[in-house]
Design a protein around this motif. Structure first.
Motif, PDB file in Angstrom:
ATOM      1  N   THR A  87      -4.022  19.374  -1.338  1.00  0.00           N
ATOM      2  CA  THR A  87      -4.873  18.597   0.397  1.00  0.00           C
ATOM      3  C   THR A  87      -3.919  17.263   0.431  1.00  0.00           C
ATOM      4  O   THR A  87      -3.271  16.500   0.242  1.00  0.00           O
ATOM      5  CB  THR A  87      -6.051  18.161   0.018  1.00  0.00           C
ATOM      6  OG1 THR A  87      -6.442  19.206   0.086  1.00  0.00           O
ATOM      7  CG2 THR A  87      -6.381  17.498   1.474  1.00  0.00           C
ATOM      8  N   LYS A  88      -2.359  17.523   2.006  1.00  0.00           N
ATOM      9  CA  LYS A  88      -1.987  16.618   2.317  1.00  0.00           C
ATOM     10  C   LYS A  88      -3.370  15.636   3.582  1.00  0.00           C
ATOM     11  O   LYS A  88      -3.688  15.960   4.368  1.00  0.00           O
ATOM     12  CB  LYS A  88      -0.895  17.039   2.377  1.00  0.00           C
ATOM     13  CG  LYS A  88       0.310  17.690   1.057  1.00  0.00           C
ATOM     14  CD  LYS A  88       1.812  18.825   2.558  1.00  0.00           C
ATOM     15  CE  LYS A  88       2.328  18.753   1.096  1.00  0.00           C
ATOM     16  NZ  LYS A  88       3.652  19.220   1.873  1.00  0.00           N
ATOM     17  N   THR A  89      -2.128  14.109   3.594  1.00  0.00           N
ATOM     18  CA  THR A  89      -2.807  13.095   4.773  1.00  0.00           C
ATOM     19  C   THR A  89      -1.910  12.918   5.052  1.00  0.00           C
ATOM     20  O   THR A  89      -0.927  12.533   4.748  1.00  0.00           O
ATOM     21  CB  THR A  89      -3.774  12.335   3.594  1.00  0.00           C
ATOM     22  OG1 THR A  89      -4.842  13.173   3.116  1.00  0.00           O
ATOM     23  CG2 THR A  89      -4.192  11.831   5.177  1.00  0.00           C
ATOM     24  N   LYS A  90      -1.480  12.458   5.800  1.00  0.00           N
ATOM     25  CA  LYS A  90      -0.821  11.578   7.059  1.00  0.00           C
ATOM     26  C   LYS A  90      -0.690  10.709   6.388  1.00  0.00           C
ATOM     27  O   LYS A  90      -1.687   9.922   6.834  1.00  0.00           O
ATOM     28  CB  LYS A  90      -0.964  11.650   8.177  1.00  0.00           C
ATOM     29  CG  LYS A  90       0.267  11.677   9.948  1.00  0.00           C
ATOM     30  CD  LYS A  90      -0.360  11.511  10.571  1.00  0.00           C
ATOM     31  CE  LYS A  90       1.003  11.076  12.155  1.00  0.00           C
ATOM     32  NZ  LYS A  90       2.393  11.525  11.879  1.00  0.00           N
ATOM     33  N   LEU A  91       0.488  10.218   6.380  1.00  0.00           N
ATOM     34  CA  LEU A  91       0.868   8.369   6.103  1.00  0.00           C
ATOM     35  C   LEU A  91       0.707   7.298   6.976  1.00  0.00           C
ATOM     36  O   LEU A  91       1.700   7.481   8.102  1.00  0.00           O
ATOM     37  CB  LEU A  91       1.775   8.206   5.251  1.00  0.00           C
ATOM     38  CG  LEU A  91       2.051   9.373   3.833  1.00  0.00           C
ATOM     39  CD1 LEU A  91       3.534   9.165   3.775  1.00  0.00           C
ATOM     40  CD2 LEU A  91       0.682   8.982   2.978  1.00  0.00           C
ATOM     41  N   ALA A  92      -0.044   6.237   7.512  1.00  0.00           N
ATOM     42  CA  ALA A  92       0.373   5.590   7.833  1.00  0.00           C
ATOM     43  C   ALA A  92       1.049   4.709   7.860  1.00  0.00           C
ATOM     44  O   ALA A  92       1.984   3.785   9.361  1.00  0.00           O
ATOM     45  CB  ALA A  92      -1.390   4.142   7.729  1.00  0.00           C
ATOM     46  N   LYS A  93       1.776   4.990   7.200  1.00  0.00           N
ATOM     47  CA  LYS A  93       3.184   4.071   6.650  1.00  0.00           C
ATOM     48  C   LYS A  93       4.425   5.265   5.912  1.00  0.00           C
ATOM     49  O   LYS A  93       4.180   5.172   5.245  1.00  0.00           O
ATOM     50  CB  LYS A  93       3.379   2.643   5.736  1.00  0.00           C
ATOM     51  CG  LYS A  93       4.749   2.212   5.467  1.00  0.00           C
ATOM     52  CD  LYS A  93       4.849   0.667   4.979  1.00  0.00           C
ATOM     53  CE  LYS A  93       6.093   0.717   5.291  1.00  0.00           C
ATOM     54  NZ  LYS A  93       5.732  -1.288   4.425  1.00  0.00           N
ATOM     55  N   PRO A  94       5.316   6.064   7.042  1.00  0.00           N
ATOM     56  CA  PRO A  94       5.985   6.873   6.432  1.00  0.00           C
ATOM     57  C   PRO A  94       6.911   5.995   5.034  1.00  0.00           C
ATOM     58  O   PRO A  94       7.101   4.850   5.274  1.00  0.00           O
ATOM     59  CB  PRO A  94       7.047   7.087   7.365  1.00  0.00           C
ATOM     60  CG  PRO A  94       6.210   6.547   8.686  1.00  0.00           C
ATOM     61  CD  PRO A  94       5.340   5.125   8.441  1.00  0.00           C
ATOM     62  N   LEU A  95       7.151   7.358   3.427  1.00  0.00           N
ATOM     63  CA  LEU A  95       7.944   6.592   2.729  1.00  0.00           C
ATOM     64  C   LEU A  95       9.286   7.034   2.833  1.00  0.00           C
ATOM     65  O   LEU A  95      10.189   8.183   3.750  1.00  0.00           O
ATOM     66  CB  LEU A  95       7.760   7.586   1.443  1.00  0.00           C
ATOM     67  CG  LEU A  95       6.058   7.337   1.116  1.00  0.00           C
ATOM     68  CD1 LEU A  95       5.718   8.197  -0.164  1.00  0.00           C
ATOM     69  CD2 LEU A  95       5.930   6.230   0.033  1.00  0.00           C
ATOM     70  N   ILE A 102       9.118  10.447   4.912  1.00  0.00           N
ATOM     71  CA  ILE A 102       7.957  10.936   4.473  1.00  0.00           C
ATOM     72  C   ILE A 102       6.825  10.799   5.770  1.00  0.00           C
ATOM     73  O   ILE A 102       6.513   9.671   4.985  1.00  0.00           O
ATOM     74  CB  ILE A 102       7.502  11.527   2.851  1.00  0.00           C
ATOM     75  CG1 ILE A 102       9.393  12.316   2.422  1.00  0.00           C
ATOM     76  CG2 ILE A 102       6.415  12.265   2.570  1.00  0.00           C
ATOM     77  CD1 ILE A 102       9.602  12.878   1.947  1.00  0.00           C
ATOM     78  N   THR A 103       6.608  11.340   6.082  1.00  0.00           N
ATOM     79  CA  THR A 103       5.219  11.344   6.593  1.00  0.00           C
ATOM     80  C   THR A 103       3.523  11.698   6.326  1.00  0.00           C
ATOM     81  O   THR A 103       3.064  11.186   6.816  1.00  0.00           O
ATOM     82  CB  THR A 103       5.194  11.973   7.895  1.00  0.00           C
ATOM     83  OG1 THR A 103       5.440  13.162   7.671  1.00  0.00           O
ATOM     84  CG2 THR A 103       6.527  11.529   9.259  1.00  0.00           C
TER      85      THR A 103
END
Length: 246
Positions: A87-95, A102-103
């Motif tokens: 399961t993936k989740t959208k990041l508040a701060k991209p890597l 990576i979002t």
């Protein structure tokens, strides 16, 4: 004689109690690296899930990836008899990894029994590749849920505290070692350098392949031209012979 017998029985009960308590203390979901888990690098870890019950089997395991240290790569290894879901989740701060943003990141891995199960008195290991590990943390805490076929759910979510007694349901904790100089355990600069070297090697291979293809095409064209020239020469010879005969 009776005194000796009573002592033997008491010793046996005490030993059994120690074994029982030891089994209870260590029969929890845990995580251990294959080799080492170095800061800033990549590692393969095993989530070890023992069955604590005598009358039920484990049929589902959920492991949560810590949100405070998002990982750009989380890949479960196939386990026979189990289906893995990421399961993936959208990041508040991209890597930023190897120069790319990576979002979203993996937030949970779930294994569901698909023909397999963890029966009483058994355990199962679930290998996962993780990276890049954080450089600003000494450990990662993975909260886990263990579901039995009688619908019971055990929540391994309590974070152990240094100097305190182990909680009743401790969460799996992965200790991180100091960063190393190789491409698996190095820092960002090391990883980026290796990624650039890989890309350069890949580009060189593509250029070599393109040159070889161009050379092959040229050879084929010259061969066709040679055949046409040869055919024209034969035709010219035939016509010249006919004219002399006439």
């Amino acid at each position: 004689m009776n005194k000796i017998s009573r002592l033997a029985v008491a010793s046996g009960v005490a030993a059994s109690s120690v074994l029982l308590l030891s089994g209870t203390a260590f029969a929890h979901v845990s995580v251990q690296p294959q080799g080492e888990a170095a800061k800033g690098g990549y590692a393969t870890v095993n989530f070890k899930v023992p069955n604590e019950r005598d009358n039920a089997s484990t049929v589902k395991v959920e492991v949560t990836v810590p949100a405070e240290h998002p990982l750009s790569s989380v890949m479960p290894q196939p386990v026979p008899g189990w289906k893995a879901e990421v399961t993936k989740t959208k990041l508040a701060k991209p890597l930023t990894v190897h120069g790319k943003q990576i979002t979203e990141a993996v937030s949970k891995v779930t294994w569901t029994a698909a023909g397999g199960k963890i029966e009483p008195g058994q355990f199962q290991q679930f290998p996962v590749s993780l990276g890049r590990l954080p450089e600003d943390a000494d450990q990662l805490v993975f909260k886990a849920l263990q579901t039995y076929d009688n619908k019971e759910v055990v929540r391994w979510i309590e974070e152990p505290k240094e100097g305190a007694a182990e909680p009743e349901h401790p969460a799996p904790v992965l200790a991180l070692s100091a960063a190393t100089g190789d491409h698996h355990g190095g820092g960002a600069a090391s990883d980026d350098k290796n990624a650039a070297a890989h890309d350069k090697k890949h580009d060189a291979a593509d250029a070599k392949t393109t040159a070889a293809a161009a050379s092959d095409t040229t050879a084929r064209v010259l061969a066709v031209v040679g055949i046409l020239v040869g055919a024209a020469g034969v035709a010219f010879g035939v016509l010249a012979g006919r004219r002399r005969a006439a």
